[in-house]
Each structure stands twice: as C-alpha cells, then as structure tokens.
Design an enzyme around this catalytic site. Structure first.
Site, PDB file in Angstrom:
ATOM      1  N   ALA A  66       0.856  -1.183   0.000  1.00 40.91           N
ATOM      2  CA  ALA A  66       0.000   0.000   0.000  1.00 40.91           C
ATOM      3  C   ALA A  66       0.895   1.238   0.000  1.00 40.91           C
ATOM      4  O   ALA A  66       2.064   1.178   0.398  1.00 40.91           O
ATOM      5  CB  ALA A  66      -0.902  -0.021   1.226  1.00 40.91           C
ATOM      6  N   GLY A 127       0.892  -5.028   1.017  1.00 42.57           N
ATOM      7  CA  GLY A 127      -0.330  -5.085   0.219  1.00 42.57           C
ATOM      8  C   GLY A 127      -0.093  -5.758  -1.117  1.00 42.57           C
ATOM      9  O   GLY A 127      -0.986  -6.361  -1.699  1.00 42.57           O
ATOM     10  N   GLU A 130      -0.392  -9.294  -0.413  1.00 40.26           N
ATOM     11  CA  GLU A 130      -1.795  -9.594  -0.116  1.00 40.26           C
ATOM     12  C   GLU A 130      -2.631  -9.578  -1.387  1.00 40.26           C
ATOM     13  O   GLU A 130      -3.591 -10.315  -1.520  1.00 40.26           O
ATOM     14  CB  GLU A 130      -2.337  -8.605   0.917  1.00 40.26           C
ATOM     15  CG  GLU A 130      -1.735  -8.885   2.289  1.00 40.26           C
ATOM     16  CD  GLU A 130      -2.100  -7.842   3.313  1.00 40.26           C
ATOM     17  OE1 GLU A 130      -1.825  -6.663   3.046  1.00 40.26           O
ATOM     18  OE2 GLU A 130      -2.643  -8.203   4.355  1.00 40.26           O
ATOM     19  N   GLU A 150       4.893  -4.789   7.211  1.00 36.92           N
ATOM     20  CA  GLU A 150       4.089  -3.767   7.898  1.00 36.92           C
ATOM     21  C   GLU A 150       4.521  -3.518   9.340  1.00 36.92           C
ATOM     22  O   GLU A 150       4.360  -2.429   9.868  1.00 36.92           O
ATOM     23  CB  GLU A 150       2.606  -4.160   7.882  1.00 36.92           C
ATOM     24  CG  GLU A 150       1.935  -4.060   6.520  1.00 36.92           C
ATOM     25  CD  GLU A 150       2.109  -5.295   5.657  1.00 36.92           C
ATOM     26  OE1 GLU A 150       2.916  -6.198   6.006  1.00 36.92           O
ATOM     27  OE2 GLU A 150       1.434  -5.365   4.610  1.00 36.92           O
TER      28      GLU A 150
HETATM   29  C1  HXC Z   1       4.884   4.723  -1.189  1.00 38.46           C
HETATM   30  C2  HXC Z   1       6.785   3.837  -2.084  1.00 38.46           C
HETATM   31  C3  HXC Z   1       6.507   2.578  -1.517  1.00 38.46           C
HETATM   32  C4  HXC Z   1       5.305   2.431  -0.767  1.00 38.46           C
HETATM   33  C5  HXC Z   1       8.356   2.428  -2.599  1.00 38.46           C
HETATM   34  N1  HXC Z   1       7.938   3.702  -2.746  1.00 38.46           N
HETATM   35  N2  HXC Z   1       7.496   1.723  -1.850  1.00 38.46           N
HETATM   36  N3  HXC Z   1       5.973   4.886  -1.918  1.00 38.46           N
HETATM   37  N4  HXC Z   1       4.535   3.534  -0.632  1.00 38.46           N
HETATM   38  N5  HXC Z   1       4.921   1.275  -0.246  1.00 38.46           N
HETATM   39  C6  HXC Z   1       8.604   4.789  -3.482  1.00 38.46           C
HETATM   40  C7  HXC Z   1       9.791   5.337  -2.725  1.00 38.46           C
HETATM   41  O1  HXC Z   1       9.388   6.284  -1.778  1.00 38.46           O
HETATM   42  C8  HXC Z   1      10.584   5.962  -3.856  1.00 38.46           C
HETATM   43  O2  HXC Z   1      10.015   7.194  -4.227  1.00 38.46           O
HETATM   44  C9  HXC Z   1      10.353   4.993  -5.014  1.00 38.46           C
HETATM   45  O3  HXC Z   1       9.137   4.284  -4.693  1.00 38.46           O
HETATM   46  C10 HXC Z   1      11.480   3.977  -5.158  1.00 38.46           C
HETATM   47  O4  HXC Z   1      11.668   3.313  -3.910  1.00 38.46           O
HETATM   48  P1  HXC Z   1      13.100   3.140  -3.196  1.00 38.46           P
HETATM   49  O5  HXC Z   1      12.831   2.885  -1.747  1.00 38.46           O
HETATM   50  O6  HXC Z   1      14.001   4.274  -3.544  1.00 38.46           O
HETATM   51  O7  HXC Z   1      13.624   1.819  -3.920  1.00 38.46           O
HETATM   52  P2  HXC Z   1      14.626   0.715  -3.329  1.00 38.46           P
HETATM   53  O8  HXC Z   1      15.745   1.374  -2.570  1.00 38.46           O
HETATM   54  O9  HXC Z   1      14.955  -0.162  -4.491  1.00 38.46           O
HETATM   55  O10 HXC Z   1      13.786  -0.141  -2.262  1.00 38.46           O
HETATM   56  C11 HXC Z   1      12.690  -0.922  -2.689  1.00 38.46           C
HETATM   57  C12 HXC Z   1      11.835  -1.359  -1.456  1.00 38.46           C
HETATM   58  C13 HXC Z   1      11.496  -0.097  -0.616  1.00 38.46           C
HETATM   59  C14 HXC Z   1      12.633  -2.341  -0.596  1.00 38.46           C
HETATM   60  C15 HXC Z   1      10.587  -2.054  -1.995  1.00 38.46           C
HETATM   61  O11 HXC Z   1      10.945   0.904  -1.492  1.00 38.46           O
HETATM   62  C16 HXC Z   1      10.504  -0.351   0.487  1.00 38.46           C
HETATM   63  O12 HXC Z   1      10.835  -0.889   1.546  1.00 38.46           O
HETATM   64  N6  HXC Z   1       9.237   0.096   0.287  1.00 38.46           N
HETATM   65  C17 HXC Z   1       8.209  -0.031   1.288  1.00 38.46           C
HETATM   66  C18 HXC Z   1       7.691  -1.438   1.304  1.00 38.46           C
HETATM   67  C19 HXC Z   1       6.636  -1.628   2.405  1.00 38.46           C
HETATM   68  O13 HXC Z   1       6.889  -1.358   3.603  1.00 38.46           O
HETATM   69  N7  HXC Z   1       5.419  -2.092   2.008  1.00 38.46           N
HETATM   70  C20 HXC Z   1       4.341  -2.319   2.914  1.00 38.46           C
HETATM   71  C21 HXC Z   1       3.432  -1.118   2.929  1.00 38.46           C
HETATM   72  S1  HXC Z   1       2.143  -1.279   4.120  1.00 38.46           S
HETATM   73  P3  HXC Z   1      10.853   8.584  -4.174  1.00 38.46           P
HETATM   74  O14 HXC Z   1       9.848   9.597  -4.625  1.00 38.46           O
HETATM   75  O15 HXC Z   1      11.299   8.741  -2.784  1.00 38.46           O
HETATM   76  O16 HXC Z   1      11.968   8.346  -5.136  1.00 38.46           O
HETATM   77  C22 HXC Z   1       1.013  -2.233   3.369  1.00 38.46           C
HETATM   78  C23 HXC Z   1      -0.261  -2.410   4.112  1.00 38.46           C
HETATM   79  C24 HXC Z   1      -1.250  -3.003   3.155  1.00 38.46           C
HETATM   80  O17 HXC Z   1       1.174  -2.721   2.305  1.00 38.46           O
HETATM   81  C25 HXC Z   1      -2.626  -2.959   3.669  1.00 38.46           C
HETATM   82  C26 HXC Z   1      -3.569  -3.726   2.785  1.00 38.46           C
HETATM   83  C27 HXC Z   1      -3.523  -3.397   1.360  1.00 38.46           C
END
Ligand code: HXC
Length: 277
Positions: A66, A127, A130, A150
């Site tokens: 998400a 997400g 999921e 998460e």
């Molecule tokens: C918003 C995101 C994002 C996310 C990545 N980006 N994941 N933006 N929400 N979930 C954005 C970053 O901010 C960045 O934008 C660009 O995408 C590239 O990401 P980087 O982090 O620079 O890439 P990298 O270093 O290769 O790392 C990849 C990654 C990391 C390991 C996937 O991005 C990451 O940990 N993302 C979060 C993953 C996460 O925690 N997901 C769970 C979310 S909670 P900018 O503009 O800064 O360049 C969830 C709850 C779901 O899913 C509920 C039900 C649906």
C-alpha cells in the site's frame, strides 16, 4: 477502457493481461491505482471473450505494498468510518481464474496473480503480497521477493495477509513473516508453498503465466467456474459441508452441454469442442 495506472492487453483472444504501471513508486497501491486495478479486473471478468486473467507488475516490483505516503496521515476515525481497504476483496470475488506473475518486490497483501501480492511474482511486499495472495495461481520470477513488512511501519497486514498466509503456509511461518517483516526470496517461497513454482525459463514469468492462462481458458468455462468456486469453498466450509458442496456442483454439471460434449468426445477419441453452455 483507459487506465492511468494499469495497462490492459490481450496477449491471446481469451486472456487479459493486467500490468500494474506506477513505476516511479514501485507500484505502491494508492487509492487511484487500486481503483484502476479492480476496475480492469472486473471488466475482464465480465468480458465473454476472456477465459482467464494474468496480473503482473514490473521486473523491479509487482507491488511494493500500500502507498505509505497516502496512509501516513490517516486517522483512526477516517480509516474506520470509510472502512479503508474494504474494497480490497474485489479480486477474491472474481469468477474467472486469476494468475499472478510476480517479479521483484511483492509485499504480501497482493494476490492478483504478478503484482503487490507480488503475483507475476517478481516481487510483492505488504499489500502487494496480499494482492497476489488473492490470485488463484501464483508464479514467481527468480527475482521475486515476498514479505509482510508492515510491522516495521507500526502496523500489521490489513489486506488479508495474516489470514490467507496462515492458511497457505501455516501458523509458524506466517508468524515469522508478520512479526519480523523478513523478506523471503523466490526459492524459499516455492519451498513454503507460497507460490506454485519459480519460472526459470528465459522467456520469463509473464509468458509462463500467459501460457497457463491460455490453457485454463481453453477448457469449458462452466466447469472452470465451478472448479474455482469449489476449491475456494475449502477455505470457508467444514470438510463435510465442502464435500457436499462439491458433489452438488458436480451433479449440476450434468445439466451442461459441455459435459455431454466432453464425455462424448472422449468416447469418440476426438478433441471436445466446448460451447461454454
Ligand atoms: C509509497 C513507495 C513505496 C510504498 C516504494 N515507494 N514503496 N511509496 N509507498 N509502499 C517509493 C519510494 O518512496 C521511492 O520514491 C520509489 O518508490 C522507489 O523506492 P526506493 O525505496 O528508492 O527503492 P529501493 O531502494 O529499491 O527499495 C525498494 C523497497 C522499498 C525495498 C521495496 O521501497 C521499500 O521498503 N518500500 C516499502 C515497502 C513496504 O513497507 N510495504 C508495505 C506497505 S504497508 P521517491 O519519490 O522517494 O523516489 C502495506 C499495508 C497493506 O502494504 C494494507 C492492505 C492493502
């Protein structure tokens, strides 16, 4: 229809390919993106020409979960009164089979078949995973990385990750993923039964998913619909209720032309010609 965050194509007349396309956020699922995904899937589900769907992301990410930036300032009252994520189940309600092709990151919520559930499984996180977990069949690229991170954001999975994962890979593995946020690779996901298989062929995971979708789409649609409904009932019903449900569906298929055609074709040593009726 045109979608800003999703590309819809027909690699075969009977297969719809839905590619998540929000590359600068690694396919993070914001509200607009998710609306596009669910509309594209619903449209394909209702299209009589389509027999199966493939959902996938990019090589780098099926879906990074998400959209954290969109969620960041949400209050309890907003999330609760709007029933945030209630429309998440749309994929699980589709009648036609969905194959997820996951490459790269897939946070576990996704399950559409290659996306955040990381379904053409190059990768899905949160997400994303999921989303993928809602797909019917999951194929992973060797690059796929799946996780429910998460816990590192101060929350837990909210798109079915704790429930679907536990049914799929068991309690202790799910606990490890949900409580530590550890990202697992494609090999481990295959060993754990989280994905059907890792696609190692050079042609790639999306091609393999399309091939599988074509095969499913070549069968009689009434029986395919019944097969999907019956397998899904195994997750909702007791064994005796599930067996009864299966047998009744089996009986009902004797009312179809496809059953007469399938069995007659076998007896006549020829290929069946399905009329989906
Ligand atoms: C918003 C995101 C994002 C996310 C990545 N980006 N994941 N933006 N929400 N979930 C954005 C970053 O901010 C960045 O934008 C660009 O995408 C590239 O990401 P980087 O982090 O620079 O890439 P990298 O270093 O290769 O790392 C990849 C990654 C990391 C390991 C996937 O991005 C990451 O940990 N993302 C979060 C993953 C996460 O925690 N997901 C769970 C979310 S909670 P900018 O503009 O800064 O360049 C969830 C709850 C779901 O899913 C509920 C039900 C649906």
């Amino acid at each position: 229809a045109y979608y800003e965050n999703v590309i819809v194509s027909k690699p075969d007349p009977a297969v719809a390919l839905i590619t998540l396309n929000r590359p600068n956020a690694l396919n993070a699922l914001n509200a607009a993106h998710f609306n596009d995904i669910s509309s594209a899937l619903r449209e394909a589900d209702q299209d009589p020409a389509t027999g199966a769907m493939v959902i996938t992301g990019s090589d780098k990410a099926f879906a990074a979960g998400a959209d954290i930036k969109e969620m960041k300032d949400k209050t309890f009252a907003e999330a609760y009164t709007s029933n945030y994520l209630a429309n998440w189940e749309v994929i699980a309600k589709l009648r036609k089979p969905v194959i997820a092709a996951v490459s790269g990151y897939a946070h576990c919520h996704t399950s559409l078949g290659n996306v955040a559930i990381y379904v053409t499984l190059v990768g899905k996180l949160g997400g994303g995973l999921e989303l993928a977990l809602q797909a019917d069949i999951l194929l992973a690229a060797p690059s796929a990385k799946l996780g429910q991170p998460e816990i590192n954001l101060g929350v837990i999975p909210g798109g079915g990750g704790t429930q679907r994962l536990a049914r799929l890979i068991g309690k202790s593995r799910t606990m490890e993923m949900v409580l530590t946020g550890r990202i697992i690779d494609a090999e481990e996901a295959e060993r754990w039964g989280l994905v059907n298989r890792v696609v190692r062929e050079d042609s790639g995971v999306v091609d393999a998913a399309i091939k599988l979708a074509k095969e499913v789409a070549s069968k009689g649609r009434v029986a395919v619909t019944a097969g999907k409904e019956a397998v899904n009932a195994a997750f909702e019903l007791s064994l005796s209720e599930g067996l009864r449900f299966e047998r009744r569906l089996f009986h009902s298929l004797f009312a179809t032309k496809d059953q007469k055609e399938g069995m007659t074709a076998f007896a006549e040593k020829r290929k069946p010609e399905w009329t989906h009726s």
